[in-house]
Motif scaffolding. Structure first.
Motif, PDB file in Angstrom:
ATOM      1  N   ASP A 468      54.324  43.360  36.587  1.00  0.00           N
ATOM      2  CA  ASP A 468      54.071  43.383  38.032  1.00  0.00           C
ATOM      3  C   ASP A 468      54.859  44.493  38.712  1.00  0.00           C
ATOM      4  OD1 ASP A 468      56.539  41.458  39.521  1.00  0.00           O
ATOM      5  OD2 ASP A 468      56.271  41.424  37.346  1.00  0.00           O
ATOM      6  N   GLN A 469      56.086  44.746  38.222  1.00  0.00           N
ATOM      7  CA  GLN A 469      56.881  45.811  38.827  1.00  0.00           C
ATOM      8  C   GLN A 469      56.414  47.193  38.374  1.00  0.00           C
ATOM      9  OE1 GLN A 469      59.235  45.417  41.341  1.00  0.00           O
ATOM     10  NE2 GLN A 469      58.219  43.430  41.260  1.00  0.00           N
ATOM     11  N   ILE A 485      49.036  51.545  32.080  1.00  0.00           N
ATOM     12  CA  ILE A 485      50.173  50.813  32.645  1.00  0.00           C
ATOM     13  C   ILE A 485      49.710  49.894  33.755  1.00  0.00           C
ATOM     14  CG2 ILE A 485      52.300  51.067  33.983  1.00  0.00           C
ATOM     15  CD1 ILE A 485      52.986  53.496  32.352  1.00  0.00           C
ATOM     16  N   ARG A 486      48.767  50.359  34.565  1.00  0.00           N
ATOM     17  CA  ARG A 486      48.303  49.555  35.701  1.00  0.00           C
ATOM     18  C   ARG A 486      47.434  48.376  35.255  1.00  0.00           C
ATOM     19  NH1 ARG A 486      44.887  52.015  39.120  1.00  0.00           N
ATOM     20  NH2 ARG A 486      45.388  50.430  40.698  1.00  0.00           N
ATOM     21  N   PHE A 487      46.857  48.489  34.058  1.00  0.00           N
ATOM     22  CA  PHE A 487      46.012  47.402  33.541  1.00  0.00           C
ATOM     23  C   PHE A 487      46.456  47.057  32.116  1.00  0.00           C
ATOM     24  CE2 PHE A 487      43.638  49.474  36.855  1.00  0.00           C
ATOM     25  CZ  PHE A 487      43.169  48.397  37.593  1.00  0.00           C
ATOM     26  N   PRO A 488      47.620  46.419  32.013  1.00  0.00           N
ATOM     27  CA  PRO A 488      48.181  46.124  30.685  1.00  0.00           C
ATOM     28  C   PRO A 488      47.501  44.917  30.047  1.00  0.00           C
ATOM     29  CG  PRO A 488      49.575  45.191  32.363  1.00  0.00           C
ATOM     30  CD  PRO A 488      48.492  45.948  33.095  1.00  0.00           C
ATOM     31  N   ARG A 515      44.464  40.461  39.468  1.00  0.00           N
ATOM     32  CA  ARG A 515      44.296  40.454  40.917  1.00  0.00           C
ATOM     33  C   ARG A 515      45.147  39.380  41.579  1.00  0.00           C
ATOM     34  NH1 ARG A 515      44.251  40.669  45.595  1.00  0.00           N
ATOM     35  NH2 ARG A 515      42.628  41.376  47.016  1.00  0.00           N
ATOM     36  N   GLU A 516      45.286  38.250  40.931  1.00  0.00           N
ATOM     37  CA  GLU A 516      46.011  37.134  41.532  1.00  0.00           C
ATOM     38  C   GLU A 516      47.522  37.378  41.571  1.00  0.00           C
ATOM     39  OE1 GLU A 516      45.119  34.521  43.085  1.00  0.00           O
ATOM     40  OE2 GLU A 516      42.977  34.315  42.671  1.00  0.00           O
ATOM     41  N   SER A 517      48.093  37.830  40.479  1.00  0.00           N
ATOM     42  CA  SER A 517      49.559  37.880  40.389  1.00  0.00           C
ATOM     43  C   SER A 517      50.112  39.167  39.809  1.00  0.00           C
ATOM     44  CB  SER A 517      50.059  36.709  39.538  1.00  0.00           C
ATOM     45  OG  SER A 517      49.694  36.914  38.172  1.00  0.00           O
TER      46      SER A 517
END
Length: 653
Positions: A468-469, A485-488, A515-517
């Motif tokens: 998330d970070q 990285i954005r979609f691991p 999308r949720e978390s």
């Protein structure tokens, strides 16, 4: 789609990503150190030392602390001790600590009690010396009071107290003294009282209004009383005897505020009230425009026959994103593609050049017979990695373009960020599963980095599987091309296994979770949703027929089991229409039933007419994320071809 394991399915991706990362770091890179057993021991010692410090067991604390002299979280032990000891006797230690860690998360955790102590001891010079903005409002008032006692002159004093006064909420009692003196100096003008009444009414604490009304001149106190009345009952504006005409401009401000509320509650009364008030109050052009915008949106949502009239009253230069969206929805509902094309063509380039408006210009051109113009727009739009780009590619029958690239940072930059004190402290808090503290340190770290170092930080967070970070860090600098990285593949095996068990597409479950978390297991929302897939406790109870605690919902295996099961139930209830199931996951099953069209409607048109902007954006995001995950981990293919040909039916129940 075959339901083989994510691990097998993603093995090629993992190998590719690992090779790419190794390539970036290969120059002058040193082999990564074996996990430090000493660090693991120190973590255990730190927890024990912190506990001893909190319990005042000083001998045990000192013995443990002596073994932690090089541990990254040592300052937090010093902080714990300084929060407990007599302050003036330890002033030198406190000031040394505050100076060393100024601006870091450690700073305020000590500065706040230190300032409270100084204020209580009437140590004004020390308080002024050690205060740092922004502080709390209490501290700011104490600072102004101390500065006044130390000789602050009237003009700067009044200016500082103005900032305290202009709040829509009650202020702390520590502010009473300076506010009273400010008023005695004649600084509490009618204009400032009126400003605060408006702040209290519009998003503030409306119970303040009667008190503030009493500070107005007698002949216009009716304005405060009227504002307070319409704050709770906007229909009160329809009564003629409330408009006394003593201050027409302020009456117009109240009427503007009330009309914008009333249109959502009683549209017929709002329309008739406007017709009456427009004749007696001096509404400014700006007020007329903002009323028109609110009426246009509210009436569109209510499918009111006058919605189009109010849209026409909003000039193109005054269209904001919300009003534009509802104008689009209105044209789509009426299937008035000629007007839609004309409106988009008239938009300023800064707005009309956006992906949404180019897509709908192409759709409107296509439907009205200009396929050549439509295909030209689709061709350019299909190069982009977003919902509309993917839809354009589907309409052309072309593959999706991900436009991805690796995060290219040097080893020096990466190691510099890794060894930053805040990064080291964040990492240790992660290992201790103290994620709030970890995020505080990480947020401070980001304030110390430039753009290139932000990329290194994102890569570091990804390496730590702090997804998330990593995602948030890249978003902070607007760097969206680092797709891997954005979609691991976070929690990939867990999501794959749970999805296979209930018969849904794992890439869909991944997209929902992203999308949720953003894969934050301890995520929670203001509505009470918890965990990776943001499950409400009430939803969990229905699904399990049993009470589920917050702690359980933060466990990934429990949360994912519930989330994927809930998705499968929604999917089944909508005859395997995962688009409607996605909308239901966000807004609720019965809401989506209410939104079904009166006749079969193309999916892209239906999506734009979803009344809740949150759900509308949510559906677009999930569809986009699912496509990206499918491309990264499954291979070629455009899932948007299903959307391009999908018709939303009037009845699924």
């Amino acid at each position: 789609m075959k339901k083989q394991s994510f691990i097998i399915r993603y093995s090629r991706y993992i190998a590719t990503a690992t090779f790419a990362l190794a390539t970036v770091l290969s120059v002058n890179a040193k082999p990564q150190a074996v996990p430090d057993e000493r660090l693991a021991e120190q973590r255990e010692l730190f927890v024990k030392a912190e506990y001893a410090a909190k319990r005042g067991r000083l001998a045990e604390y000192r013995q443990l602390r002596a073994q932690l002299t090089d541990y990254p979280l040592l300052p937090y032990l010093e902080l714990e001790r300084l929060q407990q000891v007599g302050y003036l006797a330890n002033e030198k230690r406190v000031l040394t600590f505050l100076q060393q860690y100024e601006g870091t998360p450690l700073d305020w955790q000590l500065r706040r009690p230190w300032l409270d102590y100084l204020a209580g001891q009437k140590e004004e010079e020390r308080f002024i010396r050690d205060f740092r903005y922004p502080g709390t409002l209490t501290h700011r008032c104490q600072l102004i009071s101390a500065e006044r006692n130390q000789g602050l002159e009237n003009e700067p004093f009044i200016k500082k107290v103005d900032g305290v006064w202009l709040h829509g909420f009650s202020v702390p009692t520590a502010c009473d003294g300076i506010l009273n003196e400010w008023a005695e100096l004649g600084a509490r003008t009618t204009k400032k009282v009126w400003q605060r009444i408006k702040l209290a009414a519009d998003g503030g604490n409306a119970t303040l209004i009667p008190y503030l009304t009493g500070l107005m001149p007698d002949n216009i106190q009716y304005l405060g009383e009227l504002f307070h009345k319409v704050r709770y009952s906007p229909a009160a504006i329809h009564s003629d005897n409330r408009w006394l005409g003593r201050d027409p401009k302020r009456e117009a401000e109240i009427a503007t505020y009330a009309l914008k509320k009333l249109i959502w509650r009683e549209e017929s009364l709002a329309l008739s009230s406007y017709d009456k008030l427009i004749k007696r109050l001096p509404f400014s052009a700006e007020q007329r425009e903002t009323i028109a915008e609110e009426f246009a949106v509210a009436l569109s949502l209510k499918d009111h026959p006058e919605a189009r009239i109010w849209h026409q009253r909003v000039p193109l230069t005054g269209l904001d994103e919300r009003t534009l969206q509802w104008r689009l929805a209105s044209y789509l509902k009426d299937r008035d593609f000629a007007s839609l094309r004309q409106t988009i063509s008239s938009l300023p380039a800064a707005i009309g050049g956006g992906a949404q408006w180019r897509y709908w210009l192409a759709r409107a051109s296509e439907i009205t017979g200009n396929e050549l113009a439509a295909n030209e727009i689709y061709t350019e739009l299909a190069k982009e990695r977003n919902y509309y780009g993917f839809m354009a590619a589907a309409r052309l029958g072309q593959p999706v373009n991900l436009e991805r690239e690796p995060v290219d940072v040097s080893v020096v930059e990466l190691e510099s960020v890794r060894n930053h004190p805040s990064a080291r402290r964040a990492y240790e808090f992660i290992q201790l599963e103290r994620f709030v503290d970890a995020r505080r340190e990480w947020n401070h770290l980001l304030t110390q980095l430039d753009g290139s170092e932000h990329k290194a930080a994102a890569l570091l967070a990804s390496e730590w599987e702090w997804h998330d970070q990593a995602i948030w860090t890249l978003a902070q600098i607007g760097y969206f091309d680092a797709v891997s990285i954005r979609f691991p593949m976070a929690y990939g095996e867990l999501l794959s296994s749970a999805s296979d068990k209930v018969g849904i597409d794992p890439s869909w479950a991944m997209a929902i979770t992203r999308r949720e978390s953003a894969f934050r297991a301890d995520a929670y929302s203001s509505a009470g949703a918890r965990g990776l897939m943001q499950i409400l406790p009430s939803t969990a109870r229905r699904l399990k027929n049993d009470n589920i605690s917050y702690r359980q919902l933060h466990r990934p295996e429990v949360n994912v089991e519930l989330g994927t099961y809930y998705l499968s139930r929604l999917n089944n209830r909508f005859d395997n229409n995962h688009l409607l199931a996605t909308a239901s996951y966000n807004a609720g099953y019965y809401k989506v039933l209410d939104w079904l069209p009166d006749s079969p409607t193309p999916a892209d048109e239906w999506i734009e007419q979803i009344p809740y902007y949150e759900t509308r954006d949510y559906v677009k995001a999930v569809m986009t994320y699912q496509q990206i995950y499918f491309m990264l981990h499954e291979g070629q293919g455009n899932l948007f071809e299903r959307l391009e040909s999908m018709m939303i039916q009037p009845d699924y129940d």
